[in-house]
Design a protein around this motif. Structure first.
Motif, PDB file in Angstrom:
ATOM      1  N   CYS A  75      41.672  21.105  38.184  1.00  0.00           N
ATOM      2  CA  CYS A  75      40.502  21.362  38.933  1.00  0.00           C
ATOM      3  C   CYS A  75      40.315  22.678  38.884  1.00  0.00           C
ATOM      4  O   CYS A  75      38.720  23.074  39.265  1.00  0.00           O
ATOM      5  CB  CYS A  75      40.532  20.979  40.697  1.00  0.00           C
ATOM      6  N   LYS A  77      41.142  25.218  40.990  1.00  0.00           N
ATOM      7  CA  LYS A  77      40.916  25.631  42.765  1.00  0.00           C
ATOM      8  C   LYS A  77      41.844  27.032  42.396  1.00  0.00           C
ATOM      9  O   LYS A  77      41.329  27.954  43.348  1.00  0.00           O
ATOM     10  CB  LYS A  77      41.149  25.084  43.462  1.00  0.00           C
ATOM     11  N   GLU A  80      40.171  29.971  40.953  1.00  0.00           N
ATOM     12  CA  GLU A  80      39.133  30.666  41.591  1.00  0.00           C
ATOM     13  C   GLU A  80      40.163  31.164  42.897  1.00  0.00           C
ATOM     14  O   GLU A  80      40.001  32.481  43.111  1.00  0.00           O
ATOM     15  CB  GLU A  80      38.516  29.324  42.129  1.00  0.00           C
ATOM     16  N   CYS A 111      46.564  24.582  46.570  1.00  0.00           N
ATOM     17  CA  CYS A 111      45.990  23.459  45.262  1.00  0.00           C
ATOM     18  C   CYS A 111      46.288  22.271  45.664  1.00  0.00           C
ATOM     19  O   CYS A 111      47.177  21.631  46.753  1.00  0.00           O
ATOM     20  CB  CYS A 111      47.461  22.959  44.065  1.00  0.00           C
TER      21      CYS A 111
END
Ligand code: SF4
Ligand code: SF4
Length: 302
Positions: A75, A77, A80, A111
């Motif tokens: 994903c 994340k 980021e 996460c």
């Protein structure tokens, strides 16, 4: 009281001053000699001067993320949230770059799939033991090839705790980067060792700026003085930085240091001079605390 000895550049005699101060304080208060921390973890050498015996050792490291690809949905994340670009998602692969990771744990916490676990990654060691004249000694040693000295210094400071009333002397790494800032942080006084040259003045300016940012009072020791260099004295006078000692450029000192001797072994009369330096440091700290409240120092603008 915690005194950090630093210099903007390497080779100015910082360790010579720090170890000589330690021996002088051991002579001043033999019932409680100081605690000496060698925070120059990339090239620790103070043990050579203090003749320490290292009796305890601990590994130092960070918790580094490890991704379970079976659980990872890619994903992005974790990438980021990582400010250090230490984790990246490339298509169907999530990669960790341990050399960039600061072990902050943000990626693990955020996460959504609990696909990250943290594994210890060794960066170096911390060691301690008694040294000559009753001095307590501790040092950090960064593993070869490890880029981050700060975690080792931070752990060293936490591990080597002084007894009540014991003076702590920290020998800082050269320069003005993060390892120096970590060493200086929490100090009551910063003793900057410089030499009367344009390079020495340039680096003193940078080091004084760091101290100003941290709000820590500063004193200066001029090493290898060989004639007059007014620009250095003018700089110190302009910033109200007291020059606490001047050590002349002398062949016997250079030869003695090269043989692993401290300044106070080469010239024992310096024991009294270093005791005076310590007295002046104590007075400066007291004055600052009385006039401005605890912990305030000067500020260097610009
Ligand atoms: S946050 Fe978790 S699930 Fe998402 S890419 Fe990173 S490791 Fe995979
Ligand atoms: S622990 Fe922190 S620094 Fe390391 S990869 Fe995760 S977010 Fe980045």
């Amino acid at each position: 009281m915690k005194i950090t000895v630093a210099s903007g550049k390497g080779g100015t005699g910082k360790t010579m001053v720090a170890t000589s101060l330690a021996f002088s304080l051991a002579a001043l208060t033999p019932e409680q000699p100081p605690l000496f921390l060698d925070c120059d973890v990339e090239a620790p050498n103070a043990h050579l001067f203090l003749h320490s015996t290292l009796t305890e050792q601990q590994e130092v490291g960070l918790l580094i993320p490890s991704v379970n690809e079976a659980k990872c949905t890619h994903c992005g994340k974790c990438a980021e949230v990582c400010q250090y670009h230490a984790i990246a998602v490339l298509g169907k692969k999530t990669l960790v770059f341990p050399q960039l990771c600061h072990g902050c744990g943000s990626c693990t916490a955020l996460c959504p799939e609990q696909a990250i676990i943290e594994v210890p990654d060794r960066m170096g060691i911390i060691e301690r033991g008694p040294a000559e004249a009753g001095i307590s000694f501790a040092r950090g040693v960064l593993d070869v090839g490890e880029p981050m000295a700060v975690p080792v210094i931070r752990q060293l400071k936490k591990w080597a705790i002084p007894s009540p009333g014991q003076v702590v002397i920290r020998d800082a790494p050269p320069g003005t980067s993060c390892p120096v800032v970590e060493t200086v942080r929490g100090s009551d006084f910063l003793l900057l060792v410089t030499e009367p040259t344009p390079f020495g003045l340039h680096d003193l300016r940078l080091a004084a700026q760091v101290a100003g940012e941290l709000g820590i009072p500063v004193g200066v020791i001029i090493n290898r003085e060989n004639g007059s260099y007014p620009a250095l004295d003018e700089f110190c006078a302009d910033l109200n930085l007291p020059v606490l000692m001047r050590i002349p450029f002398e062949r016997t000192i250079a030869e003695g240091v090269a043989q692993g001797k401290t300044l106070v072994e080469i010239h024992p009369e310096y024991i009294d001079l270093f005791k005076q330096v310590f007295t002046e440091i104590t007075l400066i700290i007291q004055e600052i605390r009385q006039s401005r409240g605890q912990g305030n120092g000067f500020r260097l603008e610009g």
